[in-house]
Design an enzyme around this catalytic site. Sequence first.
Site: not given
Length: 696
Positions: A376, A429
């Site tokens: 993330d 990401e």
Amino acid sequence: MAKKTEKTEPKSEPKSVKATINKPAIKAPKDESSQEVVMPKRFGKSKTDVAASVTTFPAAKPYGTGQYSRFTEFDIHLFKSGKHYKLYEKMGSHVVEHNGVIGTYFAVWAPNARYISVIGNFNGWNKGSTPIYPRWDSSGIWEGFVPHIGNGEVYKYFINSNTGEDLEKADPFALQWEVPPSTASIVTDTYYEWKDAQWMGYRHEKNALNKPYSVYEVHLGSWARGMESPDQLLNYRQVANKLVPYVQEMGFTHVEFMPLMEHPYYPSWGYQLTGYFAASSRYGSPQDMMYLVEKLHEAGIGVILDWVPSHFPGDKHGLYRFDGTSLYEHEDPRKGFHPDWKSYIFNYGRNEVRSFLISNALFWLDRYHIDGLRVDAVASMLYLDYSRNHGEWEPNYLGGNENLEAISFLKEFNAAVYKEFPDTQTIAEESTSFSGVSRPVFSGGLGFGMKWMMGWMHDTIKYFGEDPINRKYHHNVITFSLIYAFTENFMLPFSHDEVVYGKGSMLGKMPGDDWQRFANLRLLYGYMFTHPGTKLLFMGSEFGQSAEWDFQKSLDWHLLQYDSHNGIKETVKGLNHLYKTEPALYEKEFEEAGFEWLDGGNAADSLVAYIRKGNDPKDNLVVVLNMTPVVRENYNIGVPAPGTWKEIFNTDKKDFWGTGVQNTTVESKEEFWHGKDNCINITVAPLAAMVFKREG
């Protein structure tokens, strides 16, 4: 080669009690007169019942060389140099037998502590009764053996810091925590008799970059809830019984879970972690989560877990100022505080922190048999000026804005993952143009297997939000992605971030009346599944949920009673089947050689056509996308070879709630069109994606 271990505990561990969380690992004394088992005394006092806290503590003495320890000199060397990648075998709490007595060994890193004790129900939360001691090797590790306590015991560390503070901290390496809002750690193990050896033996094929990779993103607490108690979360096993057959039916190859590590604040969706090594107790025990993973594996479905090494919250029981100092985070707020999330950034330049994070990544791949990690907020890690104004950040020693320590850490993390678990994948990401995110470390890249194609996602949503009558003015938006589509190994994501905070659902973004909205969404998914790159779709989007995602309640499964929503579901199911059975859609999905434009410039008709190519030319597909509701008769499309071409997929099928404008088989004619010597004449369905394949 895949690891085919049937147990999660390392073979080299000292003798320990292998008991599940429901079986206390205690050797209870016996009362000889009654021959009945008498369990050790438990005080059972709450923290508030304990007398005034201890204000003075004995000076910490080095941990004796004759005492039980799990650390060797080599372990300490690796830890201090940032190269110990299996700290979970050493740190934390472990039930062991020492000198014939069963108890629990504790080890915690707190170099700036003056005194540490273990507190819990077993000693009435008494800060002075159960001290542990610092090692003599300047590692900053405190350790100790506490007899007669085992699995199921609740505990924290009381830390008297060199700064003069008294702290109560949960264990950073605890394998289980209390159910929030309670915050204590729990002594437990990750022992599990795995039954997924078959999957582990062939998952390298399922995770390969030249195989279909279609991901269903799930937030466990809101995918489904009980019909009778809609506010009650389903546990891991209950979810497994519902989720596994559904994902099988839909044809996704992988499930990606939003973070399942322990987190104190449920509305954070799991992205503000405190228990990095603990499966969230909201849904059950570690073994319950393993059951969920195992059932997915038995169904041939891979499991990706969201992992958050970018930041952590400032909860007083967590990592923040763990020993009274900025231990895990940077002291300088220009590097250590995240302005967007009001959280704290790991100190990637500190060796012990690197060991903590990389050990954590490998822990989930090792003990939980996870098949991939989606990392993330990578962009926030890469740049020192991320979300910061002028004067709020400090350049690196080269004068640039790159976080060189974070870049080095990410390379080391990826190298470690692919060395230890070469049959897994890491996915970034990352939303910027940072070069080489999914390129190998040895060639200068960050080393990720794949990267989210955020630019494609935003452009696609923007384009499809336009009324079809205006799309001819925005034609370059839908074709632009192919300029850079092969610069990285891209995954095409329609993730949870696109259906919250007032953005509306995927269906809600589509313009027009009811028919056009559903047709547009089917067309969008047809475009997604025929565009180069792997796929990710957030739960609910696969059946056209009307409302945007609400993490506090179940998906609106009742919508499937309507033909329109069921048509979206059947479209996605059909596209997954197409993707998995047509080699041209996956064999070269990261290669320029796998794509060729036939017509990318027809803005007037808002129509695009292209070829997807496999290793064998006979597998080549011709894709036609009509971005308007206008049916186009007698439309010529160039084809790469003469013969009979069959329409093998059409999002306008009546089974999908379309109008049913379809082509069956079409004979090519020798006529130069779209740069090809042959073409087919077709009827172009309205707001539809059509796929053709040559027969024979």
